[in-house]
Scaffold this active site. Structure first.
Site, PDB file in Angstrom:
ATOM      1  N   ASP A 147       0.811  -1.212   0.000  1.00  0.00           N
ATOM      2  CA  ASP A 147       0.000   0.000   0.000  1.00  0.00           C
ATOM      3  C   ASP A 147       0.848   1.267   0.000  1.00  0.00           C
ATOM      4  O   ASP A 147       0.455   2.289  -0.576  1.00  0.00           O
ATOM      5  CB  ASP A 147      -0.930   0.009   1.215  1.00  0.00           C
ATOM      6  CG  ASP A 147      -2.149  -0.866   1.009  1.00  0.00           C
ATOM      7  OD1 ASP A 147      -2.065  -1.802   0.192  1.00  0.00           O
ATOM      8  OD2 ASP A 147      -3.175  -0.630   1.660  1.00  0.00           O
ATOM      9  N   CYS A 202       1.433  -8.197   5.238  1.00  0.00           N
ATOM     10  CA  CYS A 202       1.043  -6.805   5.008  1.00  0.00           C
ATOM     11  C   CYS A 202      -0.446  -6.652   4.721  1.00  0.00           C
ATOM     12  O   CYS A 202      -1.191  -7.609   4.696  1.00  0.00           O
ATOM     13  CB  CYS A 202       1.911  -6.189   3.926  1.00  0.00           C
ATOM     14  SG  CYS A 202       3.619  -5.925   4.506  1.00  0.00           S
ATOM     15  N   LYS A 209      -3.434  -6.108   2.902  1.00  0.00           N
ATOM     16  CA  LYS A 209      -4.596  -6.859   2.421  1.00  0.00           C
ATOM     17  C   LYS A 209      -4.334  -8.351   2.366  1.00  0.00           C
ATOM     18  O   LYS A 209      -5.269  -9.135   2.205  1.00  0.00           O
ATOM     19  CB  LYS A 209      -5.018  -6.358   1.025  1.00  0.00           C
ATOM     20  CG  LYS A 209      -5.235  -4.859   0.948  1.00  0.00           C
ATOM     21  CD  LYS A 209      -6.156  -4.355   2.037  1.00  0.00           C
ATOM     22  CE  LYS A 209      -6.182  -2.838   2.108  1.00  0.00           C
ATOM     23  NZ  LYS A 209      -4.897  -2.225   2.484  1.00  0.00           N
ATOM     24  N   SER A 229      -5.080   4.937   5.575  1.00  0.00           N
ATOM     25  CA  SER A 229      -3.963   4.092   5.985  1.00  0.00           C
ATOM     26  C   SER A 229      -3.976   3.975   7.499  1.00  0.00           C
ATOM     27  O   SER A 229      -4.482   4.850   8.206  1.00  0.00           O
ATOM     28  CB  SER A 229      -2.650   4.724   5.525  1.00  0.00           C
ATOM     29  OG  SER A 229      -1.560   4.170   6.210  1.00  0.00           O
TER      30      SER A 229
END
Length: 562
Positions: free
Chosen positions: A80, A121, A123, A472
């Site tokens: 991301d 991480c 997703k 985020s």
């Protein structure tokens, strides 16, 4: 065994020939052992995943030692931080569904007896959990672990969020080019998930309390020997659970979902955890009411404030006792957790964590001295968000209980960033970013760039931002996301106009535009129907099937096909 479907009987002789050709079967008796999938997510461009090949090798060795046969496969992954601020972010949340679908496909096509998941991480972790709920095959998770925090030339602790905020500070002239470059070089010093309480680490901590991972999964460093030993112990435990037929849906119950939100409250976790945990509940067949989250917040104290809300990193939390110390502290307050649930260890949550005391009261506060008596996340309702919205109150300055300002509206992330950078956005504004939800984005892109620019320009207490997009885990400030229904589905956020007065009330958990209903009704009559932004490929299919954030942003089959 489940794998007997592909390896037993004369009719499966061709399948056995192919299995022999893999080289995984070392002796004639191996065909009688459990087949275990290692669902890995190694990828070179994601720093949280570059070391996972090594961890998978450790898992393979331990699975063999425990009496089973390992078969590794890989999923995709999106970083991301690298995908931020451009078309790549449109693929981040949708990648969760690809990961779940891919894992489901491999697991069910080959009838594995158990699955060892290695995520890390943003997703990837929830995508794999969705697969575990969907396939309901005995499973265990062991993440890649967090990276070390960085250190600037001036001795200041750094994380990835420091860099995003540094962009705004550099544009403002608050830091020099030399300081900016020094931060860039030192913010991310090792492999692992980013060092703060961002989405990846939030989810990896939540797996401990859900009961899908071993204690310390969320905090033991990626580069530590403890992480490697944890992989071994998890492999042994998985083979044991295959024999005992302990399945993910035996572990992830409504009470487990409650406890996941409670830990999130206690640690001030990422708002993305709400999205993912709701999706997990949906995949597990649990009808979960958003109102439960506020009830959990009211009874759960905020015990550990971690970057970006403080200078403490995940390693600091680990040294202070890790998630077990936080769970143990929460168990001391009756009704906060459901400690007698079974977990992947074969023991209860209580048995896993009881007696794990806090080692540093600066990093993890005790019950009698919390940062706040209530949890760090809130669900807001009101005429802008009739089906809910999410705010990380732990990332808001504690002096702010309500905020009222004038709307300044943008129909895309990029328009908003430009307006913030050119100083069109000023103190007293409520920045409205819409048509950036799961369907509208598509992909519900993160709004880290605009929130970081607001904070970096020193406006963190003077400007609010509301959106049907998401944030985020590194986001802080007065930032309300996940507004449901989203604008693309005709949600009321689409009706707001420049200059409208908007009130965010954190005490009463409300989000309203101060306009009469008849005015909003007239605006709805002239609202232009949403048209998909992407017409081809995966994102077009995703747009057609995805739901708003209040159900986790999952893809649903049209009712007429069910």
């Amino acid at each position: 065994m489940r794998s007997d479907m592909i390896k037993k009987g004369d009719h499966q002789a061709p399948a056995r020939s192919l299995l022999h050709a893999t080289g995984a079967l070392k002796s004639p008796t191996d065909m009688n052992k459990p087949f275990v999938a290692i669902c890995n997510s190694y990828i070179d461009i994601v720093p949280g995943h570059v070391h996972l090949r090594e961890l998978a090798d450790i898992a393979k060795e331990a699975i063999r030692e425990a009496g089973a046969i390992p078969f590794e496969f890989n999923t995709i992954g999106v970083d991301d931080g690298i995908a931020m601020g451009h078309i790549g972010m449109r693929y981040s949340l949708p990648s969760r569904e690809i990961i779940a679908d891919a894992a489901e496909t491999v697991i069910n096509a080959h009838w594995f007896d158990g699955v060892f998941y290695i995520p890390n991480c943003d997703k990837i972790t929830p995508g794999m959990i969705l697969a575990a709920m969907r396939t309901n095959v005995p499973a265990i998770f062991c993440s890649g672990g967090p990276m070390k925090a960085g250190l600037s030339a001036h001795g200041k602790a750094l994380t990835l969020s420091s860099m995003f905020e540094a962009v705004g500070a550099f544009k403002k002239g608050s830091i020099s080019k030399e300081e900016f470059l020094d931060m860039e070089q030192n913010a991310c010093p090792t492999c692992g998930s980013c060092a703060g309480m961002f989405t990846a680490n939030s989810m990896n901590c939540l797996m401990e309390v859900l009961g899908l991972a071993l204690p310390y999964n969320g905090t033991a460093l990626a580069v530590s020997d403890q992480r490697r030993e944890m992989i071994r112990q998890a492999a042994f435990k998985l083979v044991e659970n295959i024999k005992n037929d302990l399945k993910p849906r035996d572990i992830v119950t409504r009470e487990a979902i409650d406890d996941a939100f409670a830990l999130d409250m206690a640690m001030g976790g990422s708002t993305n955890t709400v999205l993912h945990t709701l999706a997990i509940a949906n995949e597990a067949g649990i009808d979960y009411d958003l109102e439960r989250i506020n009830a959990i917040a009211k009874r759960t104290p905020y015990l550990s404030k971690i970057a970006p809300s403080s200078s403490y990193s995940m390693h600091d939390v680990h040294e202070a006792g890790g998630v077990p110390a936080i769970i143990n502290e929460l168990m001391k307050k009756d009704g906060t957790l459901h400690p007698d649930r079974i977990t992947v260890t074969g023991k209860t949550l209580r048995e896993n964590n009881e007696g794990k005391e806090i080692k540093n009261f600066d990093v993890i506060h005790p019950l009698d001295a919390p940062y706040d008596a209530q949890g760090g996340l809130s669900i807001l309702f009101g005429n802008i968000a009739p089906k809910g919205a999410v705010i990380k109150v732990g990332g808001v300055d504690p002096s702010i209980k309500t905020f009222t300002g004038k709307a300044i509206c943008f129909n895309s992330h990029d328009e908003a960033v430009e307006a913030i950078d050119n100083r069109t956005v000023r103190a007293g504004h409520v920045v409205v970013i819409r048509y950036e939800g799961p369907k509208g984005g598509p992909g519900m892109p993160e709004m880290l760039a605009p929130t970081s620019s607001i904070v970096g320009r020193g406006l963190g207490k003077d400007v609010a931002l509301i959106t049907d997009g998401r944030f985020s885990g590194a986001t802080r400030g007065i930032a309300v996301g996940h507004i449901s229904p989203e604008a693309a589905s005709g949600g009321p956020i689409a009706l707001i106009e420049d200059g409208d007065e908007i009130t965010i009330d954190l005490t009463n958990r409300t989000l309203n535009v101060n306009q009469p209903e008849d005015v909003l009704a007239r605006r709805r009559e002239s609202l232009t129907p949403f048209k998909a932004k992407v017409k081809t490929g995966y994102l077009a299919r995703y747009t057609a099937l995805v739901t708003s954030a209040n159900t986790g942003g999952v893809m649903q089959v049209p009712e007429n096909l069910i």
